[in-house]
Write a protein that holds these residues in place. Structure first.
Motif, PDB file in Angstrom:
ATOM      1  N   GLU A 145       0.685  -1.115   0.064  1.00  0.00           N
ATOM      2  CA  GLU A 145      -0.085   0.110  -0.089  1.00  0.00           C
ATOM      3  C   GLU A 145       0.805   1.207  -0.002  1.00  0.00           C
ATOM      4  O   GLU A 145       0.689   2.339  -0.589  1.00  0.00           O
ATOM      5  N   ALA A 146       2.154   1.293   1.012  1.00  0.00           N
ATOM      6  CA  ALA A 146       2.709   2.647   1.023  1.00  0.00           C
ATOM      7  C   ALA A 146       3.740   2.730  -0.070  1.00  0.00           C
ATOM      8  O   ALA A 146       4.000   3.709  -0.390  1.00  0.00           O
ATOM      9  N   LEU A 147       4.494   1.746  -0.556  1.00  0.00           N
ATOM     10  CA  LEU A 147       5.540   1.874  -1.511  1.00  0.00           C
ATOM     11  C   LEU A 147       4.940   2.528  -2.731  1.00  0.00           C
ATOM     12  O   LEU A 147       5.850   3.251  -3.138  1.00  0.00           O
ATOM     13  N   PRO A 148       4.114   2.124  -3.538  1.00  0.00           N
ATOM     14  CA  PRO A 148       3.587   2.822  -4.502  1.00  0.00           C
ATOM     15  C   PRO A 148       3.412   4.181  -4.438  1.00  0.00           C
ATOM     16  O   PRO A 148       3.722   5.160  -5.253  1.00  0.00           O
ATOM     17  N   LYS A 149       2.724   4.544  -3.448  1.00  0.00           N
ATOM     18  CA  LYS A 149       2.279   6.140  -2.937  1.00  0.00           C
ATOM     19  C   LYS A 149       3.847   6.863  -2.672  1.00  0.00           C
ATOM     20  O   LYS A 149       3.855   7.812  -3.340  1.00  0.00           O
ATOM     21  N   SER A 150       4.443   6.259  -1.945  1.00  0.00           N
ATOM     22  CA  SER A 150       5.723   6.746  -1.709  1.00  0.00           C
ATOM     23  C   SER A 150       6.564   7.098  -2.883  1.00  0.00           C
ATOM     24  O   SER A 150       7.046   8.163  -3.142  1.00  0.00           O
ATOM     25  N   LEU A 151       6.923   6.083  -3.801  1.00  0.00           N
ATOM     26  CA  LEU A 151       7.337   6.419  -5.072  1.00  0.00           C
ATOM     27  C   LEU A 151       6.936   7.300  -5.828  1.00  0.00           C
ATOM     28  O   LEU A 151       7.364   8.145  -6.896  1.00  0.00           O
ATOM     29  N   LYS A 152       5.620   7.196  -5.914  1.00  0.00           N
ATOM     30  CA  LYS A 152       4.806   8.324  -6.582  1.00  0.00           C
ATOM     31  C   LYS A 152       5.033   9.829  -6.285  1.00  0.00           C
ATOM     32  O   LYS A 152       5.313  10.861  -7.077  1.00  0.00           O
ATOM     33  N   ARG A 153       5.319   9.912  -5.073  1.00  0.00           N
ATOM     34  CA  ARG A 153       5.604  11.224  -4.402  1.00  0.00           C
ATOM     35  C   ARG A 153       7.113  11.538  -4.219  1.00  0.00           C
ATOM     36  O   ARG A 153       7.483  12.707  -3.791  1.00  0.00           O
TER      37      ARG A 153
END
Length: 771
Positions: A449-457
């Protein structure tokens, strides 16, 4: 009162400060530029070092084709005549003349003359208007740099005085609590007035002493500085008188006299203590003598001023917010977030001199973000204060550079190599203590859940990576200077200004950085291919080994890969609008000119507060040195364990009451040799010193980083964090958690290597190439 929409204070303080800082950058970068100009000249014109003398070297006056035989006969006859007239000639053997020796000497002189004429003709034949124009530019840069370089002490003196006066008028000096009431103002201003008058008296007496020394035939260097110190301290005293006569209108009523004494700036306490101690010894100019020691390290303290400016420029950017944007999707528990923040903050802390500047620059953002994730106020204050001290052992911390400059038994490479290991130890200890102190279960969002959002940011950070990369390539590939502890004060301000141009002026400027970076990366790849061919053919360039060349090629290859990835991601990966639309912060402008002006205004006050504290710390060190307390320590202790225990306790006490930069000078002059005499390895000793200073940053009675945290977070917010109930640890967690972490690290670093030779060798490895 304003002039051209700028306050008089900005014209008289911020503008001169900006001019001095830019001059320091020019001096350091000017040396790099001049070195590159010489290389360009030599690569463009053969024998440029001869050609650059065109028009400045006069035509030789010697005869390139003399009549050797005639000259031999003349000299032989002359010497025989002289011998005949000398009554002692026969006794001393002067009557014999060797024509062959005379001929050999004349032939050598003729050869030397012909060489002079050949060089002169080469210069005259090859020199062109282009050579002369280039020579004038190169020579002009060299002359300006060398001339200004002789006045670094004056630049530091002017910087200290201008900024100290500004800090006085702005009530910005560092104290244990801020001045709020009328009683506070009377006490703190009176103390500053007496302290500044003591500094003025010391400078005046010191000048009189040196005038007498000159009259007695003693050579005195930099005598002209006395006039500037006297004028500066006179103005500083006048500023205190003005503050006393014209108190601020926002002062509150009430207050108490005992608490008012806590508002006296720390530098005033040090000045009054030093003046009283030196006066009792009849050494009335003692403060100025030790202040002059600071001038011997003028380059390093000017670099510290640049680091302060870097921190204030960083505050004007959105970088801190963007980094927290990357962390938010992980939804970490407060203690785990503090751990991550300390790990990330250590890098900019090291790059801003590890003097608490990062706390001033990003402390408010760190505190607010930690409160946002649910951190207790005491925990948030502890982490904010620690964020300015964890990087003290990391490259390119200025404190480490000063240690290596003062002490030739260790190098920066060795100190930083050991520092990385000790940093991870301290970080691990904070994690352990914070987990034991947590009030809620540890948590972190699922990776899926967190890794894709973090990479996107991370995508919004790509423009910053491109700007930083372009400036690094400019310095490394064009100017031949890598980013290290010596070049960081020059390169980092350029990076910050480039980022501000992108953020505040126009985001289209990023394309200019990209246009520069693309061909540079292509040429770099071509250079890597040529280096690879040289490596495989065995034709390694002179001055570098095959292993070193391979390391250089791989480092440059991965650098180019990352830079290419940054550009591709920025221009091809679209993530939509992720800007959280941050609310404007106090002291942060939305425009370029305003950002530069506000950053410089803040820099001026902070330089005045910190450099005055550091300058008087040197005098405090002088008191300790002259008191004989440290001389009471025996040269050799009964055992190395006893020696280590006493030395550790001594350095912790020094770190608690003195600024680390002044403490380093004291420790190097007094305690270091005691440690070496007792068999403590120099590298081991200095790493203990650094960790002790980290502890000193965070431990009362001074606790500098806590004072700076209070300054940026706000006195009311800090007061609201106080607890009247709960355990002793909860009520004083902001002090106890950092102290527990750093004290444990200090004990481990100090004593465990004495038990295990293997651990000692691993922690404090000597780097032969650095030695």
């Amino acid at each position: 009162m304003t002039v051209a929409r700028r306050s008089v204070g900005e014209w008289l303080s911020s503008l001169p400060t900006l001019f001095i800082l830019l001059t320091v950058i020019f001096l350091s970068s000017g040396q790099i530029i001049h070195s590159q100009l010489l290389k360009i000249g030599e690569n463009t014109w053969d024998e440029y070092f001869l050609l650059r003398g065109a028009g400045m070297v006069s035509e030789p006056t010697c005869n390139p084709d003399p009549d050797i035989n005639q000259r031999v006969r003349e000299i032989v006859e002359q010497r025989k005549a002289e011998a005949a007239n000398d009554p002692l000639g026969d006794i001393l053997g002067g009557s014999s003349v060797d024509p062959d020796a005379i001929r050999g000497s004349l032939e050598a002189s003729r050869e030397n003359c012909r060489n002079k004429w050949d060089r002169f003709k080469i210069v005259e034949e090859k020199v062109t208007p282009a050579v002369i124009m280039f020579r004038n530019i190169e020579g002009g840069v060299a002359k300006v740099v060398s001339t200004l370089g002789d006045y670094k002490r004056l630049l530091l003196c002017l910087l200290v005085m201008i900024c100290a006066i500004t800090a006085t008028l702005a009530r910005h000096h560092i104290s244990l609590r801020p001045s709020r009431t009328k009683k506070d103002h009377v006490v703190t201003t009176t103390a500053q007035l007496i302290a500044n008058a003591a500094l003025l008296m010391s400078a005046t007496v010191y000048r009189a002493e040196e005038v007498e020394a000159i009259a007695s035939g003693v050579t005195v260097s930099n005598f002209y500085l006395h006039q500037f110190w006297i004028a500066g301290f006179a103005l500083l005293t006048a500023a205190s008188i003005y503050q006393l006569i014209r108190p601020p209108k926002d002062l509150e009523t009430g207050g108490s006299w005992p608490k008012a004494f806590l508002t006296i700036p720390l530098y005033s306490f040090m000045s009054l203590t030093a003046a009283a101690q030196f006066a009792s010894q009849g050494y009335y100019h003692g403060i100025s003598v030790y202040l002059n020691m600071m001038m011997e390290l003028s380059t390093l303290f000017l670099n510290l001023a640049l680091y302060i400016w870097i921190g204030m420029l960083l505050k004007q950017t959105k970088l801190a917010h963007l980094v927290f944007d990357i962390l938010r999707p992980w939804k970490m528990s407060p203690e785990l977030m503090c751990f991550v923040v300390l790990a990330v903050a250590a890098i900019p802390t090291a790059y801003t001199g590890a003097s608490g500047i990062f706390v001033i620059a990003a402390g408010a953002t760190i505190y607010q973000e930690l409160i946002r994730v649910g951190a207790r106020k005491q925990l948030a204050l502890a982490a904010t204060a620690m964020s300015g001290s964890m990087g003290v052992v990391l490259r390119p911390c200025l404190l480490v550079v000063i240690i290596a400059a003062l002490n030739k038994s260790v190098t920066t490479a060795e100190l930083f190599s050991s520092g990385y290991k000790i940093f991870f130890l301290s970080l691990f200890l904070f994690f352990i203590y914070s987990q034991f102190a947590r009030t809620s279960p540890a948590r972190i969002a699922p990776f899926t859940e967190a890794l894709p959002k973090s990479l996107k940011r991370m995508v919004p950070l790509m423009p910053y990576a491109i700007i930083v990369g372009a400036i690094l390539v400019l310095f490394s590939d064009v100017l031949g200077r890598q980013l290290d502890e010596f070049s960081a004060p020059i390169i980092l301000p350029v990076m910050m200004i480039g980022i501000l141009f992108y953020e505040k002026l126009s985001r289209h400027l990023l394309h200019l950085f990209t246009l520069f970076l693309v061909p540079m990366v292509v040429m770099s790849f071509m250079g890597i291919w040529e280096g690879y061919q040289a490596l495989t053919s065995g034709q390694v360039p002179v001055g570098v080994s095959a292993a070193e060349l391979e390391d250089i090629l791989w480092a440059e290859f991965w650098r180019n890969i990352f830079l290419t990835a940054f550009m591709v991601i920025h221009y091809l990966v679209k993530t939509g609008d992720q800007d959280p639309h941050y609310q404007p912060e106090a002291g942060v402008s939305e425009k370029l000119e305003g950002s530069l002006r506000m950053a410089t205004n803040e820099t001026t006050g902070h330089i005045g507060a910190l450099l005055m504290l550091m300058a008087l710390s040197v005098s405090t060190g002088g008191i300790i040195e002259r008191s004989g307390l440290l001389e009471m320590l025996p040269e050799v202790f009964p055992s190395i364990w006893v020696a280590m225990g006493i030395l550790v306790a001594t350095m912790v006490i020094i770190g608690m009451i003195m600024d680390p930069y002044g403490a380093v000078i004291l420790v190097n002059a007094t305690i270091a040799q005691v440690a070496f005499n007792n068999g403590i390895d120099p590298l081991h000793f200095w790493m203990i010193t650094l960790v002790a200073f980290e502890l000193g940053y965070l431990t009362p009675p001074v606790a500098l980083n806590h004072l700076l945290t209070r300054q940026v977070v706000g006195d009311d917010e800090v007061e609201s964090a106080k607890l009247s109930t709960g355990s002793f640890f909860r009520r004083y967690e902001k002090f106890l958690l950092p102290i527990a972490t750093m004290l444990t690290a200090l004990l481990i670093v100090s004593f465990l290597p004495l038990v295990s030779d293997g651990l000692h060798e691993w922690l404090f490895q000597k780097i032969q190439s650095g030695g």
